[in-house]
Design a protein around this motif. Structure first.
Motif, PDB file in Angstrom:
ATOM      1  N   ALA A   1      -4.486  -5.971   3.987  1.00 47.60           N
ATOM      2  CA  ALA A   1      -4.979  -5.238   2.733  1.00 47.60           C
ATOM      3  C   ALA A   1      -5.098  -6.174   1.479  1.00 47.60           C
ATOM      4  O   ALA A   1      -6.260  -5.926   0.842  1.00 47.60           O
ATOM      5  CB  ALA A   1      -4.138  -4.152   2.553  1.00 47.60           C
TER       6      ALA A   1
ATOM      7  N   TYR B   1       0.319  -5.202   5.127  1.00 45.51           N
ATOM      8  CA  TYR B   1       0.243  -5.254   3.825  1.00 45.51           C
ATOM      9  C   TYR B   1      -0.721  -6.729   3.582  1.00 45.51           C
ATOM     10  O   TYR B   1      -1.424  -6.737   2.566  1.00 45.51           O
ATOM     11  CB  TYR B   1       1.404  -5.927   3.296  1.00 45.51           C
TER      12      TYR B   1
ATOM     13  N   TYR C   1      -6.633  -1.336  -4.280  1.00 49.33           N
ATOM     14  CA  TYR C   1      -5.663  -1.776  -3.145  1.00 49.33           C
ATOM     15  C   TYR C   1      -5.814  -0.771  -1.734  1.00 49.33           C
ATOM     16  O   TYR C   1      -6.497   0.184  -1.782  1.00 49.33           O
ATOM     17  CB  TYR C   1      -4.262  -1.197  -3.750  1.00 49.33           C
ATOM     18  N   GLY C   2      -5.345  -1.400  -0.770  1.00 47.23           N
ATOM     19  CA  GLY C   2      -5.556  -0.666   0.435  1.00 47.23           C
ATOM     20  C   GLY C   2      -6.522  -0.365   0.918  1.00 47.23           C
ATOM     21  O   GLY C   2      -7.708  -0.959   0.798  1.00 47.23           O
TER      22      GLY C   2
ATOM     23  N   THR D   1       0.785  -1.292  -0.065  1.00 47.33           N
ATOM     24  CA  THR D   1       0.072  -0.048   0.115  1.00 47.33           C
ATOM     25  C   THR D   1       1.068   1.338   0.090  1.00 47.33           C
ATOM     26  O   THR D   1       2.128   1.222   0.147  1.00 47.33           O
ATOM     27  CB  THR D   1      -1.121   0.133   1.156  1.00 47.33           C
ATOM     28  N   HIS D   2       0.243   2.198   0.151  1.00 50.53           N
ATOM     29  CA  HIS D   2       1.072   3.569   0.275  1.00 50.53           C
ATOM     30  C   HIS D   2       2.100   3.686   1.200  1.00 50.53           C
ATOM     31  O   HIS D   2       3.258   4.457   1.327  1.00 50.53           O
ATOM     32  CB  HIS D   2       0.119   4.909   0.275  1.00 50.53           C
TER      33      HIS D   2
ATOM     34  N   ASP E   1      -3.177   5.117  -2.217  1.00 50.60           N
ATOM     35  CA  ASP E   1      -3.576   3.790  -2.391  1.00 50.60           C
ATOM     36  C   ASP E   1      -4.240   3.808  -3.796  1.00 50.60           C
ATOM     37  O   ASP E   1      -5.059   4.320  -3.973  1.00 50.60           O
ATOM     38  CB  ASP E   1      -4.428   2.967  -1.434  1.00 50.60           C
TER      39      ASP E   1
END
Length: 290
Positions: free
Chosen positions: A198, A195, A64-65, A39-40, A60
């Protein structure tokens, strides 16, 4: 989890997709796009450094995320063209018509598409440890293509890939976090858990992202190659030396897309923003002066 000292925001872009974004610092804008299976948060070290004199924007990606994960109804929802449009719309929503852009892995593919589709918006571009889509498919052949087994798995029609990965999501995504990291301490337990959580919640959208890279993204990149479209801005590429093993000249492949290219080979693992953040920061700061 988010980047320490950064404000967390939710910003709606085109099509009603809302992105989870961490924003920090002040000054000329730099957008950082994460890769798979992250993710970010992967930018936490690099972003904190750049925020000393830049506005740093870490979303993100869609799918994602904590960003929205729209259903892929037409095979184009997760095209890099759609995801790049998200990034440009996000920057504009935050007040920036022009920005530097860096991406890692999947985020690098989005960054390249943004640079091709929106050259007036992207002033500088960095790509970390990836090849352009068409070149990636060209160099993966024979037994050496086994390193990219996940690319072929997630390129299959909807149904089987999602079922297989969902049945053992932590093992699947954890495999890449372990295999692609030279320094295991670079991804501490709490970050690794974030991670995995997510990814566990985003299997259909992650698969759709990869499936697009074997279908609609190839279509878009082929059209650009045939038209002679190139990245007009200064470009920096950081990569592991996979070419020695797979038999290609990575710098030459990139130069065909980016005439104003600085290409560097790194000694760390794939997750270089976490394993060697000082090296990444140095390269990005050098890029921003070009």
């Amino acid at each position: 989890m988010t980047i320490t000292g950064f404000a967390r925001r939710r910003v709606t872009v085109d099509g009603g997709v809302t992105l989870n974004v961490a924003v920090g610092g002040s000054g000329s804008p730099v957008v950082l796009l994460h890769g798979f299976p992250q993710t970010h948060l992967m930018w936490r070290h690099v972003a904190a450094d750049l925020a000393a004199d830049h506005t740093v924007i870490c979303p993100d990606l869609r799918g994602y995320g904590a960003s929205d994960k729209p259903a892929d109804t037409d095979g184009r929802t997760y095209s890099k063209r759609a995801m790049a449009a998200d990034v440009v719309a996000l920057a504009r929503a935050l007040g920036h018509d022009h920005f530097a852009l860096a991406g890692h892995d999947r985020g690098a593919l989005v960054a390249v598409r943004a640079g091709l589709d929106h050259p007036a918006a992207v002033t500088h571009l960095a790509a970390l440890d990836v090849l352009p889509t068409l070149d990636m498919w060209d160099v993966l052949r024979g037994a050496s293509a086994a390193v990219g087994f996940h690319l072929y798995l997630m390129a299959q029609p909807p149904g089987l890939p999602e079922a297989m990965i969902s049945a053992s999501a932590d093992a699947f995504f954890g495999h890449f976090l372990d295999l692609w990291t030279k320094d295991p301490d670079a991804i501490p337990a709490d970050v690794r858990a974030a991670y995995l959580e997510a990814c566990r919640e985003a299997v259909p959208s992650i698969v759709a992202d990869y499936r697009a890279t074997a279908t609609v993204d190839v279509e878009h990149d082929t059209a650009d190659r045939e038209a002679g479209n190139r990245l007009r801005m200064p470009v920096t590429v950081l990569q592991q030396d996979w070419g020695a093993a797979l038999g290609y000249d990575a710098a030459a492949l990139w130069r065909a897309w980016a005439p104003d290219l600085a290409h560097h080979t790194v000694s760390c693992g794939h997750f270089m923003a976490e394993e060697s953040p000082a090296e990444v920061v140095k390269a990005l700061r050098a890029l921003l002066t070009r």
